[in-house]
Structures are given as C-alpha cells and as structure tokens.
Write a protein that holds these residues in place. Structure first.
Motif, PDB file in Angstrom:
ATOM      1  N   ASP A  54       0.870  -1.097   0.033  1.00 45.25           N
ATOM      2  CA  ASP A  54       0.023   0.047  -0.102  1.00 45.25           C
ATOM      3  C   ASP A  54       0.845   1.087  -0.070  1.00 45.25           C
ATOM      4  O   ASP A  54       1.557   1.531   0.854  1.00 45.25           O
ATOM      5  CB  ASP A  54      -0.841  -0.036   1.328  1.00 45.25           C
ATOM      6  CG  ASP A  54      -2.137   1.110   1.316  1.00 45.25           C
ATOM      7  OD1 ASP A  54      -1.937   2.000   0.351  1.00 45.25           O
ATOM      8  OD2 ASP A  54      -2.959   0.791   1.857  1.00 45.25           O
ATOM      9  N   SER A  56      -0.057   4.414   0.095  1.00 45.63           N
ATOM     10  CA  SER A  56      -0.307   5.395   1.185  1.00 45.63           C
ATOM     11  C   SER A  56       0.302   5.067   2.539  1.00 45.63           C
ATOM     12  O   SER A  56       0.140   6.146   3.278  1.00 45.63           O
ATOM     13  CB  SER A  56      -2.027   5.362   1.424  1.00 45.63           C
ATOM     14  OG  SER A  56      -2.419   4.134   1.648  1.00 45.63           O
ATOM     15  N   LEU A  57       0.765   3.876   2.665  1.00 49.06           N
ATOM     16  CA  LEU A  57       1.599   3.455   4.047  1.00 49.06           C
ATOM     17  C   LEU A  57       2.960   3.854   3.970  1.00 49.06           C
ATOM     18  O   LEU A  57       3.688   3.533   4.981  1.00 49.06           O
ATOM     19  CB  LEU A  57       1.219   2.292   4.622  1.00 49.06           C
ATOM     20  CG  LEU A  57      -0.260   1.788   4.544  1.00 49.06           C
ATOM     21  CD1 LEU A  57      -0.446   0.456   5.080  1.00 49.06           C
ATOM     22  CD2 LEU A  57      -0.962   2.722   5.797  1.00 49.06           C
ATOM     23  N   GLU A  59       4.868   6.202   4.672  1.00 49.22           N
ATOM     24  CA  GLU A  59       5.265   7.429   5.474  1.00 49.22           C
ATOM     25  C   GLU A  59       6.109   6.913   6.755  1.00 49.22           C
ATOM     26  O   GLU A  59       6.283   5.543   7.155  1.00 49.22           O
ATOM     27  CB  GLU A  59       3.870   7.784   6.107  1.00 49.22           C
ATOM     28  CG  GLU A  59       2.675   8.336   5.319  1.00 49.22           C
ATOM     29  CD  GLU A  59       1.542   8.622   5.572  1.00 49.22           C
ATOM     30  OE1 GLU A  59       1.442   8.891   6.797  1.00 49.22           O
ATOM     31  OE2 GLU A  59       0.702   9.053   4.988  1.00 49.22           O
ATOM     32  N   TYR A  62       4.961   4.350   9.326  1.00 49.40           N
ATOM     33  CA  TYR A  62       4.972   2.993   8.945  1.00 49.40           C
ATOM     34  C   TYR A  62       6.408   2.381   8.695  1.00 49.40           C
ATOM     35  O   TYR A  62       6.331   1.091   8.765  1.00 49.40           O
ATOM     36  CB  TYR A  62       3.812   2.945   7.751  1.00 49.40           C
ATOM     37  CG  TYR A  62       2.680   3.387   8.171  1.00 49.40           C
ATOM     38  CD1 TYR A  62       1.888   2.817   8.834  1.00 49.40           C
ATOM     39  CD2 TYR A  62       2.259   4.356   7.583  1.00 49.40           C
ATOM     40  CE1 TYR A  62       0.582   3.060   9.395  1.00 49.40           C
ATOM     41  CE2 TYR A  62       1.022   5.024   7.915  1.00 49.40           C
ATOM     42  CZ  TYR A  62       0.191   4.483   9.018  1.00 49.40           C
ATOM     43  OH  TYR A  62      -1.190   4.934   9.422  1.00 49.40           O
ATOM     44  N   THR A 242      -2.712   9.130  18.612  1.00 49.10           N
ATOM     45  CA  THR A 242      -1.712   8.433  17.578  1.00 49.10           C
ATOM     46  C   THR A 242      -0.482   7.692  18.303  1.00 49.10           C
ATOM     47  O   THR A 242       0.515   7.309  17.585  1.00 49.10           O
ATOM     48  CB  THR A 242      -1.130   9.582  16.765  1.00 49.10           C
ATOM     49  OG1 THR A 242      -0.466  10.570  17.471  1.00 49.10           O
ATOM     50  CG2 THR A 242      -2.172  10.416  15.854  1.00 49.10           C
ATOM     51  N   THR A 298      -4.215   0.961  14.708  1.00 45.04           N
ATOM     52  CA  THR A 298      -4.048   2.061  13.556  1.00 45.04           C
ATOM     53  C   THR A 298      -5.134   1.776  12.509  1.00 45.04           C
ATOM     54  O   THR A 298      -5.160   0.629  11.706  1.00 45.04           O
ATOM     55  CB  THR A 298      -2.693   1.553  13.008  1.00 45.04           C
ATOM     56  OG1 THR A 298      -1.563   1.511  13.961  1.00 45.04           O
ATOM     57  CG2 THR A 298      -2.219   2.582  11.770  1.00 45.04           C
ATOM     58  N   LYS A 299      -5.922   2.822  12.135  1.00 43.18           N
ATOM     59  CA  LYS A 299      -6.974   2.695  11.352  1.00 43.18           C
ATOM     60  C   LYS A 299      -6.590   2.270  10.010  1.00 43.18           C
ATOM     61  O   LYS A 299      -7.433   1.430   9.057  1.00 43.18           O
ATOM     62  CB  LYS A 299      -7.494   4.157  11.240  1.00 43.18           C
ATOM     63  CG  LYS A 299      -8.880   3.974  10.195  1.00 43.18           C
ATOM     64  CD  LYS A 299      -9.603   5.474  10.328  1.00 43.18           C
ATOM     65  CE  LYS A 299     -10.950   5.533   9.360  1.00 43.18           C
ATOM     66  NZ  LYS A 299     -11.313   7.052   9.169  1.00 43.18           N
ATOM     67  N   GLN A 300      -5.408   2.899   9.294  1.00 41.66           N
ATOM     68  CA  GLN A 300      -5.239   2.437   7.905  1.00 41.66           C
ATOM     69  C   GLN A 300      -4.749   0.952   7.673  1.00 41.66           C
ATOM     70  O   GLN A 300      -4.982   0.597   6.953  1.00 41.66           O
ATOM     71  CB  GLN A 300      -4.000   3.630   7.724  1.00 41.66           C
ATOM     72  CG  GLN A 300      -4.403   4.986   7.396  1.00 41.66           C
ATOM     73  CD  GLN A 300      -4.088   5.605   8.742  1.00 41.66           C
ATOM     74  OE1 GLN A 300      -4.211   5.019   9.866  1.00 41.66           O
ATOM     75  NE2 GLN A 300      -3.940   6.785   8.688  1.00 41.66           N
ATOM     76  N   ILE A 301      -4.057   0.571   8.715  1.00 45.90           N
ATOM     77  CA  ILE A 301      -3.564  -0.717   8.612  1.00 45.90           C
ATOM     78  C   ILE A 301      -4.670  -1.721   8.880  1.00 45.90           C
ATOM     79  O   ILE A 301      -4.837  -2.738   8.044  1.00 45.90           O
ATOM     80  CB  ILE A 301      -2.516  -1.140   9.868  1.00 45.90           C
ATOM     81  CG1 ILE A 301      -1.158  -0.477   9.166  1.00 45.90           C
ATOM     82  CG2 ILE A 301      -2.190  -2.691   9.657  1.00 45.90           C
ATOM     83  CD1 ILE A 301      -0.092  -0.564  10.362  1.00 45.90           C
ATOM     84  N   LYS A 303      -8.015  -0.958   8.184  1.00 42.83           N
ATOM     85  CA  LYS A 303      -8.826  -1.052   6.829  1.00 42.83           C
ATOM     86  C   LYS A 303      -8.134  -1.744   5.672  1.00 42.83           C
ATOM     87  O   LYS A 303      -8.810  -2.416   5.268  1.00 42.83           O
ATOM     88  CB  LYS A 303      -8.791   0.502   6.588  1.00 42.83           C
ATOM     89  CG  LYS A 303      -9.770   0.659   5.410  1.00 42.83           C
ATOM     90  CD  LYS A 303      -9.435   2.300   5.130  1.00 42.83           C
ATOM     91  CE  LYS A 303     -10.599   2.529   3.614  1.00 42.83           C
ATOM     92  NZ  LYS A 303     -10.611   4.031   3.532  1.00 42.83           N
ATOM     93  N   ARG A 304      -6.978  -1.859   5.734  1.00 40.96           N
ATOM     94  CA  ARG A 304      -6.141  -2.701   4.744  1.00 40.96           C
ATOM     95  C   ARG A 304      -6.395  -4.177   4.891  1.00 40.96           C
ATOM     96  O   ARG A 304      -6.461  -5.029   3.958  1.00 40.96           O
ATOM     97  CB  ARG A 304      -4.740  -2.199   4.599  1.00 40.96           C
ATOM     98  CG  ARG A 304      -3.869  -2.668   3.465  1.00 40.96           C
ATOM     99  CD  ARG A 304      -4.363  -2.364   2.105  1.00 40.96           C
ATOM    100  NE  ARG A 304      -3.533  -3.069   0.831  1.00 40.96           N
ATOM    101  CZ  ARG A 304      -4.062  -3.081  -0.418  1.00 40.96           C
ATOM    102  NH1 ARG A 304      -5.207  -2.484  -0.599  1.00 40.96           N
ATOM    103  NH2 ARG A 304      -3.333  -3.607  -1.122  1.00 40.96           N
TER     104      ARG A 304
END
Length: 316
Positions: A54, A56-57, A59, A62, A242, A298-301, A303-304
């Motif tokens: 991903d 988007s991760l 960053e 991550y 966070t 962690t919302k992004q992880i 969700k993925r």
C-alpha cells in the motif's frame, strides 16, 4: 575438555530446560508454543506485506513499524529453534558455540527492539510538534540511517559478550535454566570470577535500555506539553491517540523486562517456574502482540487488512 590440573571442565555443550522440574510436561507446551510462533510470523509478516503493497502507508510512522516488525521476527527466529527442539522433540542439548551464537542474536534483537521504540517516540514527537514538516524531516534516507544506527549500536554493545563468555572455565553443571541461551544464564555456570561479565552486563543495561527509557520519557514530556498547548479538546485527543499503539508496545517490552530483571536479582527463593515464565513472557509476548496492537489501533492498517481478507472471500 579438562585442564592440566584436572579441576576445570569446559563443556562442549549445554542442556536447555523446558518446564523446570516437570520435563514430562514439555509436550503440553508444544501446541501453544507452535501457535505463538505462528501468530508472530503471520502477524509481523502481514504488517510488512501490507506496508510494502500500500503506497499510502509509505510514511515515516509505517517505515518505523516495519523496522519493529523485522526486529520482532528476528527475535522470534533467534529463540524458535531451541524452544521447538525441546517442547516438540525433547532434544535439550545444544553445542557450546551454537549456544553462544543464539545468545548473541537474542541480546542484539532485544536491544534493537528498545532502540526502535526510541526512534518511534521521536517519530511521534516530530509528527505532533511539527506536522507540516513531518515528512520532510523524517525522509526515507533519514529513517534508513536511524535503522542502521539502531542495528550498529546493538551489535557493538553485544559484540564483546561472546568473548567474555568464552574466556570462562566451566566446572559446574551444564544445565541452563531456560529453553534458550542468555548471557546471565551461561555465566552462572562458570567456576571462575564473573565480575567482569556482571559489570559489563550492568553497564549495557544502564547505557542502552536505561538510557532509552529516559529518552522516551523525555520525548513524552515534550509530546504532552505540545498536546496540552492545543486549544481544541478533540484535537488533543486525536493527537494523543496516535501515540497509544506506541505506548502499548513500550509497556509490552519494559514491564516484562523489569519484572524478569527484578526476579532474577531478588527472587532467588522463588520457584524456577516463575523465573522461566517471566523470561519467556519477556521474549515471546512483544513479538506476538505488537502486530495485533498496531492492527487494532491503526486505522489505515486495520482497513487494509479488512480489504485484503474481504477480497479473498469474494474470490472464494
């Protein structure tokens, strides 16, 4: 190997211990232990795969999480061979050189874990204190250099330990008290003075883990000061939220470590099972739970992961 005066014996191998005093119960641990190692490898492997796939991760936060996952895998792989050999195959003997090698890697990855958590504290400080310049301060190059520095520090401080162990003569029992090799565990079997080993071990703990704790505490004092300076309560909670995953990872590492250290120093009268349990918790718990915590918090992880599993179900 016997010395000329016949008083010292240098062991060619050591015997590892499963469940102290109850070797017949070792098989009971086979399935739970296998499950823990499977969860560790699967969880950290999933984290690494998702961050890699991903874009988007890609960053700083991550990237540091990836380094933590790699460290957890390294710690897991360092202990896995001997623990599985005992609990699955009842094979307790380990050659001296193999034991020293395992000891080296366990201590290296343990110190690395602490160093990575310090780096992640710095990451959270920069993200909250200066969010506009976050990505420009923590570039991929900077993160790579931090990762190399964490690894180099761990190797440098642990590098003398195998030589300190190999210089010692052994004339006591060759039975270790854990199912893997640790410096303090091998050292206690020596029949010569271990003052240098003990002093060096204390120096390493103070100037690595002890210093790391102080740096992390200082970072969170600055983070808390920054968060309290935010006018909106909702923004304060969002900023501090966070840090929750990182705080949980800190507690998972340092609380068992402090507990194991205190029991080792002052709990001589306690049952050997207590010592074994605390030592295993210190080494096994963080690698198992870190990916679970970061996946949940962690919302992004999260969700993925859900997307990946739903796609697989749809294809099925």
């Amino acid at each position: 190997m016997i010395t000329l005066n016949g008083s010292h014996i240098n062991h060619h191998s050591f015997l590892l211990t499963g469940i102290p005093g109850m070797p017949e119960k070792n098989s009971w641990m086979a399935f739970p232990l296998g499950l823990l190692y499977t969860l560790t490898l699967l969880g950290n492997g999933t984290i690494l795969s998702i961050i890699k796939m991903d874009s988007s991760l890609h960053e700083p936060m991550y990237y540091f999480l990836s380094i933590l996952a790699l460290t957890d895998v390294g710690l897991c792989v360092s202990t896995l061979p001997t623990m599985l050999s005992i609990f699955w195959f009842n094979a307790a003997e380990i050659p001296f050189d193999n034991c020293v090698t395992q000891m080296f890697f366990i201590h290296v990855f343990g110190i690395m874990e602490s160093g990575v958590l310090v780096s992640m504290a710095f990451d959270r400080f920069v993200a909250i204190r200066d969010p506009l310049h976050y990505a420009s301060i923590l570039t991929s190059e900077v993160i790579g250099k931090i990762g190399v520095a964490v690894l180099a520090r761990a190797i440098c401080v642990v590098f003398p330990v195998p030589f300190l162990i190999k210089r010692l003569p052994f004339c006591h029992s060759n039975v270790l008290s854990h199912s893997y090799c640790l410096h303090q565990d091998i050292m206690r079997l020596a029949c010569a003075s271990t003052r240098v080993n003990s002093l060096y071990g204390l120096i390493v703990v103070i100037f690595t883990l002890g210093l790391d704790v102080l740096i992390i505490l200082f970072s969170y004092v600055l983070i808390l000061k920054t968060v309290l300076g935010i006018a909106s309560w909702s923004e304060r909670l969002k900023a501090f939220n966070t840090c929750l995953s990182h705080i949980c990872a800190l507690l998972l590492l340092y609380i068992p470590f402090i507990g194991a250290t205190m029991i080792h120093r002052f709990g001589k009268h306690l049952s050997p099972i207590v010592h074994t349990l605390m030592a295993n918790v210190y080494l096994l718990l963080p690698p198992v739970l870190n990916p679970i915590i970061y996946s949940i918090k962690t919302k992004q992880i999260r969700k993925r992961i859900v997307q990946v599993f739903f796609r697989k179900n749809d294809r099925a």
